[in-house]
Design an enzyme around this catalytic site. Structure first.
Site, PDB file in Angstrom:
ATOM      1  N   ASN A 184      -4.793   5.810  -7.112  1.00 49.44           N
ATOM      2  CA  ASN A 184      -5.392   7.888  -7.430  1.00 49.44           C
ATOM      3  C   ASN A 184      -5.005   8.368  -7.947  1.00 49.44           C
ATOM      4  OD1 ASN A 184      -3.663   6.868  -4.811  1.00 49.44           O
ATOM      5  ND2 ASN A 184      -5.028   8.660  -3.827  1.00 49.44           N
ATOM      6  N   HIS A 236       0.423  -1.250  -0.215  1.00 44.08           N
ATOM      7  CA  HIS A 236       0.183   0.517   0.244  1.00 44.08           C
ATOM      8  C   HIS A 236       1.013   1.447  -0.232  1.00 44.08           C
ATOM      9  CE1 HIS A 236      -3.797   1.953   1.382  1.00 44.08           C
ATOM     10  NE2 HIS A 236      -3.158   2.395   0.683  1.00 44.08           N
ATOM     11  N   ASP A 269       0.743   2.787   4.071  1.00 37.92           N
ATOM     12  CA  ASP A 269       0.453   4.259   3.021  1.00 37.92           C
ATOM     13  C   ASP A 269       1.180   5.284   2.798  1.00 37.92           C
ATOM     14  OD1 ASP A 269      -1.953   5.382   1.765  1.00 37.92           O
ATOM     15  OD2 ASP A 269      -3.180   5.080   3.666  1.00 37.92           O
ATOM     16  N   HIS A 280     -10.596   0.654   1.312  1.00 33.65           N
ATOM     17  CA  HIS A 280     -10.463   1.555   2.022  1.00 33.65           C
ATOM     18  C   HIS A 280     -11.676   1.572   2.594  1.00 33.65           C
ATOM     19  CE1 HIS A 280      -9.765   6.288   2.543  1.00 33.65           C
ATOM     20  NE2 HIS A 280     -10.397   6.106   3.063  1.00 33.65           N
ATOM     21  N   ASP A 336      -9.028   2.848  -3.765  1.00 28.13           N
ATOM     22  CA  ASP A 336      -7.682   3.657  -2.371  1.00 28.13           C
ATOM     23  C   ASP A 336      -8.102   5.420  -2.226  1.00 28.13           C
ATOM     24  OD1 ASP A 336      -7.103   3.827   0.413  1.00 28.13           O
ATOM     25  OD2 ASP A 336      -5.205   4.138  -1.059  1.00 28.13           O
ATOM     26  N   HIS A 369       1.445   5.220  -1.898  1.00 30.29           N
ATOM     27  CA  HIS A 369       1.051   6.336  -3.661  1.00 30.29           C
ATOM     28  C   HIS A 369       2.546   6.957  -4.129  1.00 30.29           C
ATOM     29  CE1 HIS A 369      -2.939   5.742  -1.984  1.00 30.29           C
ATOM     30  NE2 HIS A 369      -2.687   5.655  -0.760  1.00 30.29           N
ATOM     31  N   ASN A 401      -5.610   9.742   6.443  1.00 31.00           N
ATOM     32  CA  ASN A 401      -6.601   9.576   6.852  1.00 31.00           C
ATOM     33  C   ASN A 401      -6.832   7.682   6.849  1.00 31.00           C
ATOM     34  OD1 ASN A 401      -9.362   9.281   6.380  1.00 31.00           O
ATOM     35  ND2 ASN A 401      -9.613   9.921   4.687  1.00 31.00           N
ATOM     36  N   HIS A 435      -5.452  -0.770   6.276  1.00 30.31           N
ATOM     37  CA  HIS A 435      -5.247   0.463   6.638  1.00 30.31           C
ATOM     38  C   HIS A 435      -6.078   0.393   8.161  1.00 30.31           C
ATOM     39  CE1 HIS A 435      -7.617   2.724   4.438  1.00 30.31           C
ATOM     40  NE2 HIS A 435      -7.005   3.277   4.398  1.00 30.31           N
TER      41      HIS A 435
HETATM   42  O1  DOR Z   1      -4.179   9.230   4.268  1.00 27.27           O
HETATM   43  C1  DOR Z   1      -4.075   9.194   3.112  1.00 27.27           C
HETATM   44  N1  DOR Z   1      -3.707   9.917   2.345  1.00 27.27           N
HETATM   45  N2  DOR Z   1      -4.976   8.553   2.819  1.00 27.27           N
HETATM   46  C2  DOR Z   1      -5.918   7.788   2.229  1.00 27.27           C
HETATM   47  O2  DOR Z   1      -6.708   7.614   1.954  1.00 27.27           O
HETATM   48  C3  DOR Z   1      -5.506   8.808   0.822  1.00 27.27           C
HETATM   49  C4  DOR Z   1      -3.855   9.283   0.460  1.00 27.27           C
HETATM   50  C5  DOR Z   1      -3.285  10.046  -0.354  1.00 27.27           C
HETATM   51  O3  DOR Z   1      -3.795   9.448  -1.494  1.00 27.27           O
HETATM   52  O4  DOR Z   1      -2.768  10.607   0.476  1.00 27.27           O
HETATM   53 ZN    ZN Z   2      -6.832   4.912   2.040  1.00 27.50          ZN
HETATM   54 ZN    ZN Z   3      -3.597   4.624   0.494  1.00 25.69          ZN
END
Ligand code: DOR
Ligand code: ZN
Ligand code: ZN
Length: 350
Positions: A45, A11, A237, A129, A102, A13, A210, A165
């Protein structure tokens, strides 16, 4: 010097395509190598959202061009991650590690049921998520209410449902009970939920993510869940944002903190050295369990070498990630990643 199978983060980004001021495939995978990871799974995302072969190919081209570790992307569950229309699971299976929207929960129960039916048919994973938008995110029920709904759907459809998460004690207990009933569920939590709680929050974007940091009781329940195997995986995350986006205080900052360059030392120091969990359990949750659960490639020649004995201070200005926002900055920790090897080749060494 301790060494083990390298870590796998299911997980992260990496922000490319679409948000390269926050991170790129190159900087994000360099951060992975520095953290001891040789496999990462980036969330969808992005812009464009990888929801078709065509849009996925944009992300895959950047991966093929720039990645310094193995990158197995997620595709979205719904087109554009809008929660309405399902992607073509059959067409995308085999090109992605799993399916996730997510960043948002799938609000419609009917859409989630249809997604799970399709996932069961195709033998792919739904990674959720869980967040009910009709409740404030600070209400733990926003998370566990949706997990409770989805566990019913999972039992009904038989798909492999992976919960992203988890952060609340109720989530741990619901998943523990579902596993005991034989429901096909796995889950992850992140280093910050295991080592911090709401009492630690300062008015600083470094504490904004989050789901949010919950109570000390939630943190303790997560550690217990990790110990007894209810929680299968630790994933970071890793969610980088620009300094400006993270510099607006707690309430005004973007949600998300970086994680790959601090995960092992923070967890080793707070959970293993303190005697809460064993080093073997930590390595299992960071290395072997993610590979097994997500069917990631078997990579016996991927190793990480770690200095368990010399303390050091976490310094975010030294990170490879473009992101700098971490609640662990300045912490004195043990467990420095000294060398990361992928396919027998050194990809990071201090
Ligand atoms: O804290 C977070 N950041 N929670 C999420 O669900 C998305 C993520 C993000 O893409 O920045
Ligand atoms: Zn998430
Ligand atoms: Zn995430």
């Amino acid at each position: 010097m301790f060494d083990c199978l390298s870590f796998a983060d299911v997980h992260v980004h990496l922000r490319e395509p679409g948000f390269t001021s926050k991170e790129t495939i190159l900087t994000g995978t360099r951060a992975a190598a520095r953290g001891g990871y040789t496999i990462v799974c980036p969330m969808p995302n992005l812009n464009p959202v990888p929801d078709s072969l065509e849009t996925l190919s944009v992300e895959q081209a950047a991966i093929d061009r720039d990645a310094v570790v193995r990158v197995l992307p997620y595709c979205s569950i719904t087109k554009g991650r809008k929660g309405l229309e399902l992607v073509d699971f059959a067409a995308l299976k085999g090109r992605c590690c799993a399916f996730s929207d997510d960043g948002s929960g799938v609000q419609s129960e009917d859409v989630m049921r249809e997604a799970m039916k399709a996932a069961a048919r195709e033998g792919v994973i739904i990674a959720a998520h869980c967040e009910d938008n009709s409740l404030p995110g600070t209400d733990p029920r926003s998370e566990w209410g949706q997990i409770q709904r989805d566990l019913e759907l999972c039992a009904e459809t038989g798909c492999h449902y992976h919960v992203c998460h988890i952060s609340t004690k109720e989530s741990v207990q619901l998943i523990r009970e579902a596993k005991a009933r034989g429901v096909n569920v796995t889950c992850e939590t992140a280093p910050h939920y295991l080592t911090l709680c709401a009492d630690d929050v300062l008015d600083d974007g470094r504490f904004r993510m989050n789901p949010p940091l919950r109570s000390a009781a939630d943190r303790e329940a997560l550690i217990e869940g990790l110990k007894d195997g209810t929680i299968d995986v630790i994933a970071t995350d890793h969610a980088p944002h620009t300094a400006a986006e993270k510099g607006r205080g707690f309430a005004g900052s973007a949600m998300g903190i970086i994680g790959m360059e601090t995960a092992f030392p923070v967890l080793y120091t707070k959970l293993v050295r303190s005697g809460r969990i064993s080093l073997e359990r930590l390595v299992e949750a960071m290395s072997t369990a993610p590979r097994r659960i997500f069917g990631l490639p078997d990579t016996p020649d991927d190793r990480v070498f770690i200095d368990l004995d010399t303390p050091f201070v976490i310094d975010s200005s030294s990170f490879a990630s473009k992101g700098r926002s971490t609640p662990f900055d300045g912490w004195t920790v043990y467990g420095r990643i000294v060398k990361t090897i992928m396919n027998g080749k050194t990809i990071f060494e201090i």
